[in-house]
Design a protein around this motif. Structure first.
Motif, PDB file in Angstrom:
ATOM      1  N   ASP A 138       8.709  18.165  -0.358  1.00 39.39           N
ATOM      2  CA  ASP A 138       7.877  16.975  -0.541  1.00 39.39           C
ATOM      3  C   ASP A 138       8.464  16.040  -1.592  1.00 39.39           C
ATOM      4  O   ASP A 138       8.373  14.815  -1.463  1.00 39.39           O
ATOM      5  N   GLN A 139       9.083  16.585  -2.621  1.00 35.62           N
ATOM      6  CA  GLN A 139       9.704  15.733  -3.627  1.00 35.62           C
ATOM      7  C   GLN A 139      10.869  14.940  -3.023  1.00 35.62           C
ATOM      8  O   GLN A 139      11.035  13.757  -3.306  1.00 35.62           O
ATOM      9  N   GLU A 140      11.619  15.598  -2.158  1.00 31.37           N
ATOM     10  CA  GLU A 140      12.718  14.919  -1.461  1.00 31.37           C
ATOM     11  C   GLU A 140      12.176  13.829  -0.536  1.00 31.37           C
ATOM     12  O   GLU A 140      12.704  12.718  -0.469  1.00 31.37           O
ATOM     13  N   LEU A 141      11.123  14.146   0.175  1.00 36.54           N
ATOM     14  CA  LEU A 141      10.499  13.174   1.071  1.00 36.54           C
ATOM     15  C   LEU A 141       9.946  11.988   0.286  1.00 36.54           C
ATOM     16  O   LEU A 141      10.083  10.838   0.707  1.00 36.54           O
ATOM     17  N   LEU A 142       9.349  12.256  -0.862  1.00 35.79           N
ATOM     18  CA  LEU A 142       8.824  11.183  -1.692  1.00 35.79           C
ATOM     19  C   LEU A 142       9.954  10.245  -2.126  1.00 35.79           C
ATOM     20  O   LEU A 142       9.788   9.022  -2.146  1.00 35.79           O
ATOM     21  N   ALA A 143      11.120  10.818  -2.429  1.00 40.26           N
ATOM     22  CA  ALA A 143      12.281   9.998  -2.789  1.00 40.26           C
ATOM     23  C   ALA A 143      12.714   9.130  -1.598  1.00 40.26           C
ATOM     24  O   ALA A 143      13.073   7.959  -1.772  1.00 40.26           O
ATOM     25  N   ARG A 144      12.651   9.668  -0.396  1.00 43.33           N
ATOM     26  CA  ARG A 144      13.009   8.883   0.806  1.00 43.33           C
ATOM     27  C   ARG A 144      12.050   7.721   1.002  1.00 43.33           C
ATOM     28  O   ARG A 144      12.463   6.619   1.354  1.00 43.33           O
ATOM     29  N   VAL A 145      10.762   7.983   0.788  1.00 46.34           N
ATOM     30  CA  VAL A 145       9.773   6.904   0.915  1.00 46.34           C
ATOM     31  C   VAL A 145      10.051   5.845  -0.147  1.00 46.34           C
ATOM     32  O   VAL A 145       9.984   4.646   0.130  1.00 46.34           O
ATOM     33  N   GLY A 146      10.385   6.277  -1.361  1.00 44.41           N
ATOM     34  CA  GLY A 146      10.717   5.330  -2.423  1.00 44.41           C
ATOM     35  C   GLY A 146      11.919   4.478  -2.059  1.00 44.41           C
ATOM     36  O   GLY A 146      11.935   3.260  -2.311  1.00 44.41           O
ATOM     37  N   ASP A 147      12.936   5.097  -1.452  1.00 44.74           N
ATOM     38  CA  ASP A 147      14.106   4.337  -0.992  1.00 44.74           C
ATOM     39  C   ASP A 147      13.691   3.304   0.050  1.00 44.74           C
ATOM     40  O   ASP A 147      14.146   2.158   0.022  1.00 44.74           O
ATOM     41  N   TRP A 148      12.831   3.721   0.983  1.00 47.24           N
ATOM     42  CA  TRP A 148      12.374   2.807   2.032  1.00 47.24           C
ATOM     43  C   TRP A 148      11.603   1.627   1.432  1.00 47.24           C
ATOM     44  O   TRP A 148      11.815   0.483   1.825  1.00 47.24           O
ATOM     45  N   VAL A 149      10.722   1.899   0.474  1.00 45.73           N
ATOM     46  CA  VAL A 149       9.942   0.819  -0.135  1.00 45.73           C
ATOM     47  C   VAL A 149      10.876  -0.196  -0.794  1.00 45.73           C
ATOM     48  O   VAL A 149      10.671  -1.398  -0.688  1.00 45.73           O
ATOM     49  N   PHE A 202      -5.270   5.711 -10.624  1.00 44.01           N
ATOM     50  CA  PHE A 202      -4.763   5.297  -9.313  1.00 44.01           C
ATOM     51  C   PHE A 202      -5.431   4.000  -8.862  1.00 44.01           C
ATOM     52  O   PHE A 202      -4.767   3.092  -8.353  1.00 44.01           O
ATOM     53  N   VAL A 203      -6.742   3.903  -9.036  1.00 51.29           N
ATOM     54  CA  VAL A 203      -7.465   2.698  -8.615  1.00 51.29           C
ATOM     55  C   VAL A 203      -7.012   1.496  -9.441  1.00 51.29           C
ATOM     56  O   VAL A 203      -6.768   0.419  -8.894  1.00 51.29           O
ATOM     57  N   GLU A 204      -6.881   1.677 -10.740  1.00 52.54           N
ATOM     58  CA  GLU A 204      -6.422   0.576 -11.592  1.00 52.54           C
ATOM     59  C   GLU A 204      -5.023   0.119 -11.183  1.00 52.54           C
ATOM     60  O   GLU A 204      -4.720  -1.072 -11.173  1.00 52.54           O
ATOM     61  N   MET A 205      -4.170   1.071 -10.818  1.00 46.99           N
ATOM     62  CA  MET A 205      -2.837   0.728 -10.334  1.00 46.99           C
ATOM     63  C   MET A 205      -2.940  -0.080  -9.037  1.00 46.99           C
ATOM     64  O   MET A 205      -2.220  -1.068  -8.844  1.00 46.99           O
ATOM     65  N   GLY A 206      -3.838   0.321  -8.138  1.00 46.01           N
ATOM     66  CA  GLY A 206      -4.048  -0.415  -6.886  1.00 46.01           C
ATOM     67  C   GLY A 206      -4.576  -1.817  -7.136  1.00 46.01           C
ATOM     68  O   GLY A 206      -4.137  -2.786  -6.493  1.00 46.01           O
ATOM     69  N   GLU A 259       3.802   5.451  -5.733  1.00 44.75           N
ATOM     70  CA  GLU A 259       3.654   5.501  -7.186  1.00 44.75           C
ATOM     71  C   GLU A 259       2.572   6.496  -7.603  1.00 44.75           C
ATOM     72  O   GLU A 259       2.753   7.239  -8.574  1.00 44.75           O
ATOM     73  N   CYS A 260       1.469   6.528  -6.878  1.00 40.71           N
ATOM     74  CA  CYS A 260       0.403   7.496  -7.191  1.00 40.71           C
ATOM     75  C   CYS A 260       0.924   8.924  -7.072  1.00 40.71           C
ATOM     76  O   CYS A 260       0.771   9.736  -7.997  1.00 40.71           O
ATOM     77  N   LEU A 261       1.538   9.228  -5.939  1.00 36.11           N
ATOM     78  CA  LEU A 261       2.008  10.600  -5.721  1.00 36.11           C
ATOM     79  C   LEU A 261       3.174  10.953  -6.637  1.00 36.11           C
ATOM     80  O   LEU A 261       3.369  12.138  -6.944  1.00 36.11           O
ATOM     81  N   ALA A 313       0.832  -1.210   0.000  1.00 34.14           N
ATOM     82  CA  ALA A 313       0.000   0.000   0.000  1.00 34.14           C
ATOM     83  C   ALA A 313       0.865   1.257   0.000  1.00 34.14           C
ATOM     84  O   ALA A 313       0.564   2.226  -0.701  1.00 34.14           O
ATOM     85  N   VAL A 314       1.948   1.236   0.777  1.00 31.52           N
ATOM     86  CA  VAL A 314       2.858   2.387   0.795  1.00 31.52           C
ATOM     87  C   VAL A 314       3.511   2.544  -0.575  1.00 31.52           C
ATOM     88  O   VAL A 314       3.623   3.653  -1.097  1.00 31.52           O
ATOM     89  N   TRP A 315       3.905   1.437  -1.194  1.00 31.30           N
ATOM     90  CA  TRP A 315       4.496   1.498  -2.521  1.00 31.30           C
ATOM     91  C   TRP A 315       3.493   2.073  -3.520  1.00 31.30           C
ATOM     92  O   TRP A 315       3.824   2.926  -4.342  1.00 31.30           O
ATOM     93  N   TRP A 316       2.253   1.587  -3.457  1.00 31.24           N
ATOM     94  CA  TRP A 316       1.193   2.077  -4.342  1.00 31.24           C
ATOM     95  C   TRP A 316       0.998   3.578  -4.150  1.00 31.24           C
ATOM     96  O   TRP A 316       0.925   4.340  -5.125  1.00 31.24           O
ATOM     97  N   ALA A 317       0.935   4.026  -2.914  1.00 34.04           N
ATOM     98  CA  ALA A 317       0.771   5.459  -2.638  1.00 34.04           C
ATOM     99  C   ALA A 317       1.945   6.256  -3.191  1.00 34.04           C
ATOM    100  O   ALA A 317       1.770   7.332  -3.773  1.00 34.04           O
TER     101      ALA A 317
END
Length: 196
Positions: free
Chosen positions: A81-92, A177-181, A68-70, A62-66
């Motif tokens: 926020d773009q930097e934070l999104l990159a951190r979340v991507g690294d974590w995923v 987004f829903v289709e991706m989910g 990808e959506c964002l 779900a975090v990965w999906w989110a």
């Protein structure tokens, strides 16, 4: 395909996670989960399909999906926020990497004020579970006590991001987004089936 889903029917999901009823009003049926989700998308409140996917997917997925959506909305976010999104991507990509865990945990301890902040919070909750409850702002204290708090944060993050999309484009983005989910749920189902 439905047999591999962790919740075969919408009713199964609502039974396992009554907290979803706080995030959506449509009552569950015994309809297969993917069909129910598509029906939500075609219904009166299509945003509930986002909510359903957030709870249907396992937390890391779900975090990965989110993420990808964002990632499709980055032009709507500032540099932080773009930097934070990159951190979340690294974590995923590497949730067990101590550096990624520390980065997400530090950000997740701050009350979310943006869509990406909610996603970081979801990753932090998924990673640290109830240990994060003690560091949360008082306004957020009730959420870690409920089951599936990461799903709640994923839902909030994606819907907050969607709210930034121009009204004329919103349904098309929501549908994508829903289709991706749904695709993510089907992948998870296949992987679960292959594991047995």
């Amino acid at each position: 395909m439905a047999n591999g889903l962790r919740f075969k029917t919408a009713g199964d999901l609502f039974t396992a996670c009554p907290a979803i009823a706080r995030d959506m009003r449509t009552l569950p049926t015994e309809q297969e989960s993917i069909a129910f989700c598509r029906e939500l998308l075609a219904g009166r409140v299509p945003e509930e399909a986002i909510t359903f996917c957030a709870y249907l997917l396992p937390e890391r997925a779900a975090v990965w999906w989110a993420h990808e959506c964002l990632s499709h909305l980055t032009e709507l976010f500032d540099g932080t926020d773009q930097e934070l999104l990159a951190r979340v991507g690294d974590w995923v990509g590497e949730p067990d990497n101590p550096r990624h865990r520390a980065a997400v945990s530090a950000v997740a301890a701050i009350p979310p004020t943006t869509p990406v902040g909610w996603i970081a919070l979801a990753a932090g909750w998924r990673d640290n579970g109830s240990a994060m409850a003690a560091t949360m702002a008082p306004a957020l204290q009730p959420f870690p006590a409920q089951p599936f708090p990461a799903a709640h944060a994923v839902n909030a993050g994606i819907l907050a991001g969607l709210a930034r999309v121009a009204l004329a484009d919103r349904f098309a983005v929501l549908s994508a987004f829903v289709e991706m989910g749904i695709q993510m749920a089907e992948i998870e189902a296949r992987q679960s089936a292959d594991a047995y």
